[in-house]
Design a protein around this motif. Structure first.
Motif, PDB file in Angstrom:
ATOM      1  N   THR A 104      -8.230   9.401  -2.024  1.00 43.69           N
ATOM      2  CA  THR A 104      -9.263   9.016  -1.058  1.00 43.69           C
ATOM      3  C   THR A 104      -9.483   7.504  -1.082  1.00 43.69           C
ATOM      4  OG1 THR A 104     -10.376  11.148  -1.270  1.00 43.69           O
ATOM      5  CG2 THR A 104     -11.670   9.320  -0.395  1.00 43.69           C
ATOM      6  N   SER A 105      -9.532   6.919  -2.276  1.00 43.63           N
ATOM      7  CA  SER A 105      -9.707   5.470  -2.391  1.00 43.63           C
ATOM      8  C   SER A 105      -8.548   4.724  -1.741  1.00 43.63           C
ATOM      9  CB  SER A 105      -9.829   5.068  -3.869  1.00 43.63           C
ATOM     10  OG  SER A 105     -10.940   5.677  -4.474  1.00 43.63           O
ATOM     11  N   LEU A 106      -7.323   5.217  -1.958  1.00 47.12           N
ATOM     12  CA  LEU A 106      -6.159   4.553  -1.371  1.00 47.12           C
ATOM     13  C   LEU A 106      -6.172   4.644   0.151  1.00 47.12           C
ATOM     14  CD1 LEU A 106      -3.338   5.701  -3.825  1.00 47.12           C
ATOM     15  CD2 LEU A 106      -4.276   3.404  -3.588  1.00 47.12           C
ATOM     16  N   VAL A 107      -6.526   5.814   0.676  1.00 46.40           N
ATOM     17  CA  VAL A 107      -6.563   5.983   2.128  1.00 46.40           C
ATOM     18  C   VAL A 107      -7.639   5.078   2.744  1.00 46.40           C
ATOM     19  CG1 VAL A 107      -7.126   7.611   3.973  1.00 46.40           C
ATOM     20  CG2 VAL A 107      -5.610   8.310   2.124  1.00 46.40           C
ATOM     21  N   VAL A 108      -8.815   5.034   2.110  1.00 49.44           N
ATOM     22  CA  VAL A 108      -9.898   4.177   2.616  1.00 49.44           C
ATOM     23  C   VAL A 108      -9.470   2.719   2.605  1.00 49.44           C
ATOM     24  CG1 VAL A 108     -12.203   3.293   2.098  1.00 49.44           C
ATOM     25  CG2 VAL A 108     -11.777   5.742   2.031  1.00 49.44           C
ATOM     26  N   LEU A 109      -8.853   2.280   1.511  1.00 52.21           N
ATOM     27  CA  LEU A 109      -8.447   0.878   1.399  1.00 52.21           C
ATOM     28  C   LEU A 109      -7.327   0.543   2.375  1.00 52.21           C
ATOM     29  CD1 LEU A 109      -9.365  -1.505  -0.271  1.00 52.21           C
ATOM     30  CD2 LEU A 109      -7.614  -0.957  -1.962  1.00 52.21           C
ATOM     31  N   SER A 142      -9.135  -4.027  -8.146  1.00 53.06           N
ATOM     32  CA  SER A 142     -10.562  -3.984  -8.503  1.00 53.06           C
ATOM     33  C   SER A 142     -11.315  -2.980  -7.625  1.00 53.06           C
ATOM     34  CB  SER A 142     -11.184  -5.374  -8.362  1.00 53.06           C
ATOM     35  OG  SER A 142     -11.252  -5.770  -6.997  1.00 53.06           O
ATOM     36  N   ALA A 143     -10.977  -2.910  -6.335  1.00 53.45           N
ATOM     37  CA  ALA A 143     -11.645  -1.965  -5.432  1.00 53.45           C
ATOM     38  C   ALA A 143     -11.329  -0.525  -5.820  1.00 53.45           C
ATOM     39  CB  ALA A 143     -11.222  -2.224  -3.988  1.00 53.45           C
ATOM     40  N   ILE A 144     -10.080  -0.255  -6.213  1.00 52.29           N
ATOM     41  CA  ILE A 144      -9.705   1.098  -6.622  1.00 52.29           C
ATOM     42  C   ILE A 144     -10.370   1.472  -7.936  1.00 52.29           C
ATOM     43  CG2 ILE A 144      -7.779   2.547  -7.357  1.00 52.29           C
ATOM     44  CD1 ILE A 144      -6.016   1.032  -5.379  1.00 52.29           C
ATOM     45  N   PHE A 149       0.814  -1.208   0.000  1.00 50.78           N
ATOM     46  CA  PHE A 149       0.000   0.000   0.000  1.00 50.78           C
ATOM     47  C   PHE A 149       0.850   1.262   0.000  1.00 50.78           C
ATOM     48  CE2 PHE A 149      -3.677  -2.557   1.368  1.00 50.78           C
ATOM     49  CZ  PHE A 149      -4.609  -2.038   0.482  1.00 50.78           C
ATOM     50  N   LEU A 150       1.946   1.251   0.747  1.00 53.67           N
ATOM     51  CA  LEU A 150       2.807   2.431   0.773  1.00 53.67           C
ATOM     52  C   LEU A 150       3.438   2.676  -0.587  1.00 53.67           C
ATOM     53  CD1 LEU A 150       4.557   2.035   4.248  1.00 53.67           C
ATOM     54  CD2 LEU A 150       2.809   3.703   3.600  1.00 53.67           C
ATOM     55  N   ALA A 151       3.765   1.599  -1.301  1.00 54.46           N
ATOM     56  CA  ALA A 151       4.333   1.748  -2.638  1.00 54.46           C
ATOM     57  C   ALA A 151       3.328   2.357  -3.600  1.00 54.46           C
ATOM     58  CB  ALA A 151       4.809   0.388  -3.161  1.00 54.46           C
ATOM     59  N   ILE A 152       2.075   1.869  -3.526  1.00 57.20           N
ATOM     60  CA  ILE A 152       1.038   2.405  -4.403  1.00 57.20           C
ATOM     61  C   ILE A 152       0.758   3.864  -4.071  1.00 57.20           C
ATOM     62  CG2 ILE A 152      -1.391   2.204  -5.069  1.00 57.20           C
ATOM     63  CD1 ILE A 152      -1.177  -0.782  -4.619  1.00 57.20           C
TER      64      ILE A 152
END
Length: 521
Positions: A396-401, A374-376, A15-18
């Motif tokens: 926002t999507s990344l933070v939520v996920l 898929s979620a993003i 997640f940190l990489a993305i």
């Protein structure tokens, strides 16, 4: 426990990489001040028209509704979009964003149909379309910006510092569609007067002049300029449909929907979108907080099902959460079959890693990546962000996920240690005989507790892991196969184990330490 720590590191590093990759944002510089033209002619043949009814106050729900329907119309291959506007206006920033989105549509011809009124932000939205078609008695304009003053505890007109930026943006939007930008400015700034004259070619020209304090505005200026009647001191420009047509703001006047269709040359029916109760539900399901709750509940339910196989409730709850997530995104216009297929493929890879392929390898990692991807993708209508709004949506999507995943990992660790004693969850675990803790009625009367009883194994028995325990799985005790749960660590197939705890039908095992554990005789 070492494998569990590796899982944490894999999740966090991924997640940190993305997030780091997408957080690098570059500024957008304009090479010159010329507003690019985005005008286009009415198509000669329209095969797939869409009518979006946009009524009521412009709030967050209706903004999401219109934005979602535009995305949906694009996915349907629409070549004509008619936005029927009947609105008193609403939120400034949201109205401006919708106007810019309509302005930038290059895959369809856009029409703002105003049978009654498009006031304030609604008029701004209409400016972004290729054509404004209004009723003769319709009202357009009055885009004055108001805000809440906490000192006066009342709404008041916004200061020049705020609306001056909106003036520039509205002028650019109007000019890009071939409309008089001076009219757009006068709709926002009450101190702007608009003058008009006809040039030698018979074309209308406009000019603006600011109101001078305590001086009545002149009706004419040198050069043949005449003040338009709707313009005046302390007045936001508001035009009727007839006057909007005369001044070049609107292109056509119609008295009914039938006349509109005749002007557009339609011989096929519209696909009609109208605001419904489901749109309100979709809006709330797509908010970051509700989205995070859906993800957390779904993943925790799935983990609980894997940790205590045979319950069934966890799988059903996880399936319901996945259905809600993708259903709300589909109706919101951001998800389709591709996102669902990616999610199912990722889930299949993950289940293969858990039940078929030993060790955390390529299959499990690929499954996690596909599910996150898929979620993003299901939360956005673009592939790569290009505007500030798209960047904000992606982040926002990344933070939520990321936040949801961290919460799920914490809850999963807790559930692994406490399953069977957590309220509600302990009711889902099947209890063995004498679940009240007494061997018989006589022992119950005397208060003599019984030892945990299982029909096959007892505490202290040794066996072999018949499958990978993550933490649930199967173990072999002699000739018997028993469903077991590890003490929280992953145990590879074929590893020697021993029973440490029995709670009803739940058998907890741990890996045997050859240097410490002694097999009972």
């Amino acid at each position: 426990m070492e494998n569990s720590k590796k899982m944490w590191r894999i999740f966090l590093l991924a997640f940190l990489a993305i997030a780091s990759m997408f957080a690098v944002r570059s500024g957008h510089a304009r090479g010159d001040d010329k507003v690019p033209s985005r005008t286009k002619p009415l198509p000669t043949s329209i095969k797939n028209p869409v009518l979006i009814k946009f009524t009521g106050e412009i709030d967050y729900r209706r903004t999401a509704y219109l934005r979602g329907k535009l995305v949906r119309a694009k996915s349907l291959g629409a070549d004509l979009i008619v936005v029927e506007i009947d609105s008193p206006g609403g939120l400034k920033n949201e109205s401006l964003e919708l106007a810019e989105e309509l302005r930038d549509i290059d895959w369809a011809y856009t029409v703002a149909y105003v049978p009654r009124e498009a006031i304030s932000g609604a008029a701004l939205i209409a400016l972004g379309t290729d054509a404004i078609i209004a009723g003769p008695n319709a009202r357009l304009g009055d885009i004055g910006v108001i805000g809440f003053d906490p000192q006066l505890f009342a709404f008041r007109l916004a200061p020049a510092k705020i609306y001056s930026v909106l003036v520039r943006q509205a002028r650019d939007i109007a000019e890009s569609k071939g409309r008089p930008p001076d009219l757009a400015e006068a709709m926002i700034d009450k101190d702007v007067l608009v003058y008009r004259r006809i040039d030698a070619q018979g074309l209308a020209e406009f000019s603006t002049r600011r109101v001078e304090p305590n001086i009545a505005p002149p009706q004419t200026l040198d050069g043949g300029w005449a003040l338009i009647p709707e313009s005046g001191a302390e007045r936001f420009l508001t035009l009727s449909g007839v006057r909007a047509k005369e001044l070049g703001l609107a292109q056509v006047l119609v008295n009914s929907q039938a006349e509109l269709d005749q002007h557009l040359g339609l011989d096929v029916p519209y696909r009609i979108f109208e605001y419904k109760v489901t749109d309100t539900l979709v809006f709330w399901l797509n908010t970051p907080l509700i989205t995070a709750l859906i993800i957390i509940i779904g993943l925790v339910a799935l983990y609980t099902e894997l940790a205590a196989p045979g319950i069934g409730a966890g799988a059903m709850i996880a399936g319901l959460c996945a259905l809600l997530f993708f259903w709300s995104r589909y109706l919101g216009g951001t998800a389709g079959l591709l996102e669902v297929m990616l999610f199912l493929s990722g889930l299949a890879f993950l289940l293969m890693e858990i039940f078929v392929i030993p060790g955390w390898g390529l299959s499990g990692l690929m499954g996690l990546v596909l599910m996150m991807l898929s979620a993003i993708m299901a939360s956005q209508s673009f592939v790569l962000p290009t505007t500030d709004r798209e960047w904000n949506t992606l982040l926002t999507s990344l933070v939520v996920l990321l936040g949801s995943t961290i919460v799920v990992l914490i809850l999963a660790s807790y559930i692994t240690r406490r399953l069977g004693s957590i309220p509600i969850f302990n009711r889902l675990v099947l209890a063995g005989p004498a679940a009240d803790g007494f061997a018989s009625e006589a022992d119950k009367a005397s208060g003599k507790p019984m030892q945990p009883v299982h029909p096959v194994v007892s505490v202290g028995d040794w066996g072999l892991a018949d499958s990978v325990l993550r933490p649930a799985g199967r173990a072999r005790f002699g000739r018997n196969i028993v469903d077991v749960v590890s003490d929280g660590s992953f145990i590879e197939r074929g590893t020697q184990i021993r029973v440490t705890e029995i709670e009803g039908s739940r058998v907890v095992v741990t890996e045997v330490d050859p240097l410490r554990d002694v097999r009972p005789a």
